[in-house]
Structures are given as C-alpha cells and as structure tokens.
Design a protein around this motif. Structure first.
Motif, PDB file in Angstrom:
ATOM      1  N   GLY A 202       1.001  -1.221  -0.027  1.00 25.60           N
ATOM      2  CA  GLY A 202       0.014   0.098   0.252  1.00 25.60           C
ATOM      3  C   GLY A 202       0.852   1.221   0.027  1.00 25.60           C
ATOM      4  N   VAL A 203       0.345   2.318   0.435  1.00 22.35           N
ATOM      5  CA  VAL A 203       0.934   3.484   0.279  1.00 22.35           C
ATOM      6  C   VAL A 203       0.216   4.637   1.475  1.00 22.35           C
ATOM      7  N   ILE A 204       1.395   5.343   2.199  1.00 20.35           N
ATOM      8  CA  ILE A 204       0.754   6.432   2.917  1.00 20.35           C
ATOM      9  C   ILE A 204       1.161   7.567   1.968  1.00 20.35           C
ATOM     10  N   SER A 205       0.091   8.196   1.609  1.00 17.96           N
ATOM     11  CA  SER A 205      -0.164   9.200   0.483  1.00 17.96           C
ATOM     12  C   SER A 205      -0.181  10.712   0.967  1.00 17.96           C
ATOM     13  N   VAL A 206       0.475  11.478   0.164  1.00 19.37           N
ATOM     14  CA  VAL A 206       0.322  13.178   0.431  1.00 19.37           C
ATOM     15  C   VAL A 206      -1.055  13.382  -0.475  1.00 19.37           C
ATOM     16  N   SER A 207      -1.028  12.885  -1.780  1.00 16.44           N
ATOM     17  CA  SER A 207      -1.965  13.414  -2.741  1.00 16.44           C
ATOM     18  C   SER A 207      -3.291  12.993  -2.457  1.00 16.44           C
ATOM     19  N   ALA A 208      -3.751  12.071  -1.387  1.00 15.01           N
ATOM     20  CA  ALA A 208      -4.643  11.363  -0.982  1.00 15.01           C
ATOM     21  C   ALA A 208      -5.529  12.500  -0.230  1.00 15.01           C
ATOM     22  N   ASN A 209      -4.817  13.412   0.491  1.00 17.09           N
ATOM     23  CA  ASN A 209      -5.283  14.551   1.016  1.00 17.09           C
ATOM     24  C   ASN A 209      -6.477  15.210   0.165  1.00 17.09           C
ATOM     25  N   VAL A 215      -6.876   7.904  -5.166  1.00 11.55           N
ATOM     26  CA  VAL A 215      -5.884   7.162  -4.503  1.00 11.55           C
ATOM     27  C   VAL A 215      -6.382   5.629  -3.921  1.00 11.55           C
ATOM     28  N   ALA A 216      -7.497   5.758  -3.387  1.00 12.43           N
ATOM     29  CA  ALA A 216      -8.242   4.628  -2.885  1.00 12.43           C
ATOM     30  C   ALA A 216      -8.466   3.635  -3.695  1.00 12.43           C
ATOM     31  N   ARG A 217      -8.716   4.049  -4.949  1.00 11.94           N
ATOM     32  CA  ARG A 217      -9.284   3.349  -6.046  1.00 11.94           C
ATOM     33  C   ARG A 217      -7.932   2.896  -6.526  1.00 11.94           C
ATOM     34  N   GLN A 218      -6.873   3.390  -6.982  1.00 10.61           N
ATOM     35  CA  GLN A 218      -5.697   2.815  -7.602  1.00 10.61           C
ATOM     36  C   GLN A 218      -5.454   1.594  -6.611  1.00 10.61           C
ATOM     37  N   TYR A 219      -5.243   1.601  -5.189  1.00 12.04           N
ATOM     38  CA  TYR A 219      -4.950   0.485  -4.423  1.00 12.04           C
ATOM     39  C   TYR A 219      -5.885  -0.512  -4.885  1.00 12.04           C
TER      40      TYR A 219
END
Length: 292
Positions: A202-209, A215-219
């Motif tokens: 997975g990812v801890i994302s900045v862009s997800a803000n 970002v959720a859909r990509q995962y």
C-alpha cells in the motif's frame, strides 16, 4: 488487529489563528473516510508534527481517533531524534487511542545502523503496540539499510516500514529478507504502483489529502487484479504527485486544500506560504484535474 496495508493518508493539520482548526480537521477526516481511505496517519511530516507541542499533539490524535473509531485505524506519527522523546509522544498517542505508531528515522544525529536498530528496539519494547518504521533519507540524512530493517522485522511488534528511499532495489531486498507478514508500504506517491508490483502492501499518501477517492481506487484496482485501471490511475495522478512537491511538503498540499476551500492557508514557522510563481503552477494542475 492492526494491518499495515491499503491506501492511507498522511493527513495535514489545519491551523487557524495559530491554533489547531478542529472543525476543519474533523471535516477533512470525514472526507477521507467517505473517499474510501483505509487508514489515517496524523502527526507525520505532512501534519507538521515537528512544530507541535505536547498538548496540540495529544488533541490532534484525539480528534483523529474520535472521528475514525469503528471505521478505520489510526496510525499516529511519533518521531524525533531523541529516543526518549519518541517514547513520550508515542505513549500520548496510545493513551489517546491510536492503533499503531509510525516513527521516522532519527534526523540530524546521523546514527549508525546499530544505533538505528537500538533506537527502534527500545521504542518497540516501551510501547507494546504495533510499530512502523519510516525511512526517508532525503529528510533525515540517514538510510535504514535493508539488513537493519530485516533485523528489526524479527521484533514481534515491528510490523512494517514506510519506505521512501526511492530505491526499488532496497524495497526488493527488504521484502525478500524480512520475516513473513512484515509489510513494506510506499512513502512516495510516484512509486506506489511499482512497489505494489513487487510485493508492497500500500501507500501512505500525500496526494490522498486532495483526491482520496482516486488514491483509494488505485490501490483497490491493483488488489482486485484490474492492472490496466491501476496503471491508468497512476498516470492520471502523476501531475498531481509532481505538484505536491514543487515546494517542501506539506506546503503544496495544504495550499491545494486552501484553494479548494477546505482549510486556511496557514503554516507554522519555519514553513511558510508558497511563492506566487509556484502557486500559479499549482493552480494549473488543480484546474486541469477539475479540483478548483
């Protein structure tokens, strides 16, 4: 039980008149949950934790826990270059209800690999809850090398690492050598898809803000086996990822949220408002994505 996987957001901390903007923060968290984010990560670099005092820190974690309880877990940031202080902050977060702790490698001191091992071993023993390592050499000037991570993976409550070295070779070494069940997640939005393709979780994302749903859909697309969709989302998000780092994080992401009407454009020194030239570039990207 806490699992280090999914699309997670390194959430900003909104301020108003020099204080935590609790109303705006709660709205941001609700937006993340509604967008399908799997875990909230408050009080990290993106959350300006380095300039928080203990009371602000405790209140920020408390609000995050209150909004996320029963919905998604809270992985609280607790990291500095003083092992004793990390434990102090981590215990505050745990008392406030955090599910796990994310701790960045000690910066400035430039500890040896043995020093890094002892630092994390000491924290893990002191807190008991799941601990996630955070390797970001570009900010800390020290790289937690794969062999050190592999050693640390043998400690029961060290459950994974947020890897932001930018090296897929390093990620591969960790995944191959760490104990079963040890998770490696991306700390760099650009590398989420490549890292997942070699075993990242997975990812801890900045862009997800800004775009939690994308970002959720990509995962989700990747884990569902919809690789074409995941790749298309990677390219769709690429310009936004670049824009989030045209100045020091979290200046661009917080400015984006301010332009979207979600937070005040306010930072704590030594961070400050974005330059006018870069702000115009940021606006172009946000307009292209239909966000403003």
């Amino acid at each position: 039980m806490f699992e280090l996987k999914g699309a997670m957001t390194a959430i900003v901390t909104p301020f108003k008149d020099g204080k935590l903007d609790e109303e705006a923060f709660r709205k941001l968290i609700k937006r993340q949950i509604e967008g399908g984010i799997d875990c909230l990560v408050p009080c990290g670099t993106t959350g300006e934790a380095a300039t928080m005092d203990l009371d602000e820190y405790e209140r920020t974690i408390g609000i995050a826990v209150d909004e996320c309880k029963g919905k998604i877990p809270v992985l609280a940031g607790a990291g500095t270059n003083n092992t004793k202080k990390v434990i102090e902050f981590a215990k505050i977060a745990i008392s406030a209800g955090a599910d796990a702790i994310l701790s960045v490698a000690p910066y400035y001191n430039k500890p040896t690999q043995e020093g890094l091992y002892l630092h994390y071993e000491t924290i893990a023993e002191a807190i008991g809850v799941p601990l996630v390592l955070y390797n970001v050499p570009g900010r800390t000037s020290v790289n937690i090398l794969p062999q050190t991570v592999i050693r640390l993976s043998e400690i029961d409550n060290i459950v994974g690492i947020k890897e932001a070295s930018g090296s897929l070779n390093q990620v591969s070494e960790i995944i191959e050598g760490a104990k079963d069940g040890f998770s490696v997640i991306s700390g760099d939005d650009f590398l989420t898809l490549p890292m997942m393709s070699i075993g990242g979780t997975g990812v801890i994302s900045v862009s997800a803000n800004v775009v939690p749903e994308l970002v959720a859909r990509q995962y989700d697309a990747f884990v569902e086996g919809n690789f074409d969709e995941a790749r298309q989302l990677h390219h769709k998000l690429y310009k936004l990822h670049k824009a989030m780092f045209i100045e020091t994080n979290p200046i661009p992401v917080k400015t984006s949220l301010a332009l979207m009407g979600l937070v005040e454009e306010e930072f704590k020194l030594p961070l400050c408002k974005m330059s006018d030239a870069n702000k115009e570039k940021l606006k172009v990207t946000l307009k292209d994505m239909g966000l403003i």
